[in-house]
Design an enzyme around this catalytic site. Structure first.
Site, short mmCIF file in Angstrom:
data_model
loop_
_atom_site.label_atom_id
_atom_site.label_comp_id
_atom_site.label_asym_id
_atom_site.label_seq_id
_atom_site.Cartn_x
_atom_site.Cartn_y
_atom_site.Cartn_z
N ASP A 101 3.62 0.61 12.11
CA ASP A 101 2.47 -0.04 11.45
C ASP A 101 2.31 -1.50 11.86
O ASP A 101 1.36 -2.16 11.46
CB ASP A 101 2.61 0.04 9.92
CG ASP A 101 2.21 1.41 9.40
OD1 ASP A 101 1.79 2.26 10.20
OD2 ASP A 101 2.31 1.63 8.17
N ARG B 140 -9.00 -0.48 3.80
CA ARG B 140 -8.12 0.56 3.26
C ARG B 140 -6.73 0.01 2.96
O ARG B 140 -6.02 0.59 2.14
CB ARG B 140 -7.98 1.70 4.28
CG ARG B 140 -9.27 2.41 4.53
CD ARG B 140 -9.07 3.51 5.47
NE ARG B 140 -7.99 4.33 4.96
CZ ARG B 140 -7.57 5.42 5.52
NH1 ARG B 140 -8.14 5.83 6.62
NH2 ARG B 140 -6.61 6.11 5.01
N LYS C 253 0.84 -1.21 0.00
CA LYS C 253 0.00 0.00 0.00
C LYS C 253 0.87 1.25 0.00
O LYS C 253 0.65 2.18 -0.77
CB LYS C 253 -0.89 -0.03 1.25
CG LYS C 253 -1.46 1.30 1.68
CD LYS C 253 -2.22 1.14 3.00
CE LYS C 253 -2.60 2.45 3.62
NZ LYS C 253 -1.47 3.18 4.21
N ASN C 254 1.89 1.25 0.87
CA ASN C 254 2.68 2.47 1.04
C ASN C 254 3.68 2.71 -0.09
O ASN C 254 4.37 3.72 -0.09
CB ASN C 254 3.40 2.45 2.40
CG ASN C 254 2.42 2.65 3.54
OD1 ASN C 254 1.25 2.93 3.31
ND2 ASN C 254 2.90 2.49 4.77
N CYS D 148 -6.20 7.58 8.76
CA CYS D 148 -6.61 7.06 10.06
C CYS D 148 -6.28 8.06 11.16
O CYS D 148 -5.26 8.75 11.10
CB CYS D 148 -5.88 5.75 10.34
SG CYS D 148 -6.52 4.37 9.39
N ARG E 85 -0.48 14.14 12.94
CA ARG E 85 -0.14 14.07 11.52
C ARG E 85 -0.10 15.42 10.78
O ARG E 85 -0.79 15.62 9.77
CB ARG E 85 -1.06 13.09 10.78
CG ARG E 85 -1.16 11.75 11.47
CD ARG E 85 -1.84 10.71 10.65
NE ARG E 85 -0.92 10.01 9.78
CZ ARG E 85 -1.25 8.95 9.06
NH1 ARG E 85 -2.46 8.47 9.09
NH2 ARG E 85 -0.35 8.35 8.29
C1 UD1 Z 1 3.87 6.78 6.44
C2 UD1 Z 1 3.04 5.55 6.13
C3 UD1 Z 1 2.35 5.07 7.40
C4 UD1 Z 1 3.37 4.84 8.48
C5 UD1 Z 1 4.26 6.06 8.67
C6 UD1 Z 1 5.43 5.84 9.64
C7 UD1 Z 1 2.37 5.91 3.83
C8 UD1 Z 1 1.26 6.15 2.87
N1 UD1 Z 1 2.03 5.89 5.13
O1 UD1 Z 1 2.96 7.76 6.90
O2 UD1 Z 1 1.68 3.85 7.10
O3 UD1 Z 1 2.71 4.59 9.70
O4 UD1 Z 1 4.83 6.45 7.41
O5 UD1 Z 1 6.17 4.74 9.24
O6 UD1 Z 1 3.51 5.69 3.44
N2 UD1 Z 1 5.37 14.53 11.03
C9 UD1 Z 1 5.42 15.87 11.34
N3 UD1 Z 1 5.35 16.77 10.30
C10 UD1 Z 1 5.25 16.40 9.01
C11 UD1 Z 1 5.19 15.01 8.69
C12 UD1 Z 1 5.25 14.10 9.73
O7 UD1 Z 1 5.53 16.27 12.49
O8 UD1 Z 1 5.20 17.27 8.11
C13 UD1 Z 1 5.41 13.54 12.12
C14 UD1 Z 1 4.10 12.74 12.24
O9 UD1 Z 1 3.16 13.41 13.03
C15 UD1 Z 1 4.58 11.44 12.86
C16 UD1 Z 1 5.98 11.27 12.25
O10 UD1 Z 1 6.37 12.56 11.79
O11 UD1 Z 1 4.72 11.59 14.25
C17 UD1 Z 1 6.04 10.25 11.14
O12 UD1 Z 1 5.20 10.62 10.09
P1 UD1 Z 1 5.53 10.23 8.57
O13 UD1 Z 1 6.80 9.48 8.49
O14 UD1 Z 1 5.39 11.48 7.76
O15 UD1 Z 1 4.36 9.26 8.24
P2 UD1 Z 1 3.40 9.29 6.98
O16 UD1 Z 1 4.19 9.62 5.76
O17 UD1 Z 1 2.18 10.06 7.29
#
Ligand code: UD1
Length: 420
Positions: free
Chosen positions: A304, A396, A22-23, A116, A121
């Site tokens: 995850d 999802r 998915k990711n 979710c 986020r």
């Molecule tokens: C991706 C994965 C998700 C997985 C996560 C962490 C996809 C589609 N989803 O989500 O399944 O759980 O990586 O392995 O690939 N953060 C900030 N600011 C930002 C972005 C992130 O503070 O601009 C924080 C988030 O709140 C969180 C952490 O960074 O605490 C990790 O987030 P991130 O690595 O961005 O996860 P996703 O890309 O949303």
């Protein structure tokens, strides 16, 4: 309301073909807007987040066809750079389109992405990265209008190795003039798949999988054929399900090097795990006592897999802890496991698993994707019948879940309305 009914107590045994990740699939589909010509993606998981991405791409004017696990996208005649709020809300991955649309059209109009409810986020790291390349963001009527007709390559150091921000910046940087370097980039294998795809289309990116990615912008990208990598989270989920029920499993389409963490801790608990090229066999009996895990960016323990690990340990562990360092609201599954008899408590960022217990079938509710998978696993391990409500979260991210569980000998059916 829709859900799954599971009759527990049967060991899951046999082989399972792991679906495309998915990711990886979602950012790759978003990346296809950077190309002109036909893209054929194979091994695309049959999940509702992919359906949402297909809807968004069609809305942008791309020609998209989806047949089972094959999706073709031709973005040659793309006409839109704005994503309606109702589509953005459907999933988190809609945010990748900001970078892709900026590179393609010089402008992206988005709203806050859905996904979710597992924590705050924010997307500040994404936006800061795009701004360093010269984009400007303005908020108007709840929408974010990001403009960057002349993006310039630069050095960007991420304050945290966010997966989504790394991918978003990579996509924008393909359309920038000159070279962009992302330092402290996320190292997840799905980012390597994105690099592979873009390079196959004619781009030039190196360093994915490390903490420093270099993107040479301004290349003309054509379409290509690409097979999506296997889903390491799905593989981990089935491995826990099989071992948790006392069964054994042969996982196909799974890269063992992506599964180092779960494999290491299961081996430590006494299970037999054999890794070969693209397959893993897991069997035997084991138990885990006094172990502790902390979720961390790759190659650390994946957030995850946290809820599924907790469900597994509720039955096969004793005196264990999981510390959640990435998403602060990832604990919603725990109260449902407690209803089923698990000896679990939450203390700050930690889940503490006391004694191992025999779980009892109950009516429980999924509140997010991975938490939902943990409840299905608990139902398969439990005595009696469990119903897991809110199937939509699980759909999802898990492709053909019922079919795969049934092939392994588990008893699961979907219902539309719970019996009174
Ligand atoms: C991706 C994965 C998700 C997985 C996560 C962490 C996809 C589609 N989803 O989500 O399944 O759980 O990586 O392995 O690939 N953060 C900030 N600011 C930002 C972005 C992130 O503070 O601009 C924080 C988030 O709140 C969180 C952490 O960074 O605490 C990790 O987030 P991130 O690595 O961005 O996860 P996703 O890309 O949303």
């Amino acid at each position: 309301m829709e859900g799954y009914r599971i009759r527990g107590g049967r060991p899951l045994e046999g082989e399972v073909e792991i679906s495309g990740a998915k990711n990886a699939a979602l950012p790759l589909l978003a990346a296809s807007v950077l190309t002109r010509g036909e893209n054929t993606f194979s091994s695309v998981p049959e999940i509702s987040d992919v359906d949402s991405m297909v809807k968004i791409l069609k809305g942008l004017g791309c020609s998209v066809k989806k047949e089972k696990e094959t999706v073709t996208v031709d973005a040659s005649n793309m006409s839109e750079c704005s994503i309606p709020e109702e589509f953005m809300k459907e999933m988190r991955s809609s945010v990748f389109l900001a970078g892709a649309l900026l590179a393609r059209c010089g402008e992206a109009v988005i709203t806050s992405p859905g996904g979710c409810d597992i924590g705050r986020r924010p997307i500040d790291i994404h936006i800061k990265g795009l701004e360093s390349m010269g984009a400007r963001m303005e908020k108007r009527d709840g929408r974010m209008i990001i403009k960057g007709p002349l993006l310039k390559g630069t050095k960007i150091r991420l304050k945290y190795p966010s997966v989504g921000a790394t991918e978003n910046i990579m996509l924008a940087a393909t359309g920038a003039e000159g070279v962009t370097v992302i330092e402290n980039s996320a190292r997840e294998p799905e980012i390597e798949d994105l690099q592979k795809y873009i390079n196959r289309c004619g781009g030039r990116i190196s360093g994915a999988g490390t903490g420093r990615i270099e993107i040479e912008g301004g290349k003309r990208l054509t379409g290509c054929s690409h097979r999506i990598m296997g889903d390491r989270i799905e593989a981990g989920t089935y491995m826990f399900m099989a071992l948790g029920t006392g069964g054994c499993i042969y996982l196909k389409n799974t890269e063992p090097s992506h599964m180092e963490y779960p494999v290491r801790f299961l081996k430590g608990g006494g299970w037999d795990i054999f890794c070969r090229e693209n397959t893993i066999t897991a069997k035997g009996r084991g138990s885990l006592r006094g172990c502790s895990f902390s979720t961390a960016p790759y190659p650390g323990f994946p957030t995850d897999l946290h809820p599924q690990t907790a469900a597994f340990l509720a039955v096969r562990g004793r005196d264990c802890e999981i510390e959640e360092n990435i998403f602060e609201k990832r604990f919603k599954y725990a109260k449902e496991l407690i209803k089923m008899g698990a000896d679990i408590e939450i203390s700050g960022k930690k889940v503490i698993i006391g004694d191992n217990k025999i779980l009892c079938g109950r009516e429980v509710e999924a509140e997010d994707l991975r938490g939902g998978a943990a409840l299905i696993m608990a139902g398969l391990m439990a005595e009696g019948t469990t119903t897991v409500g809110n199937t939509r979260y699980i759909k999802r991210g898990y492709s053909r879940l019922e079919e795969k569980i049934r092939l392994l000998g588990g008893e699961i059916t979907e219902y539309v309305q719970r019996e009174p």
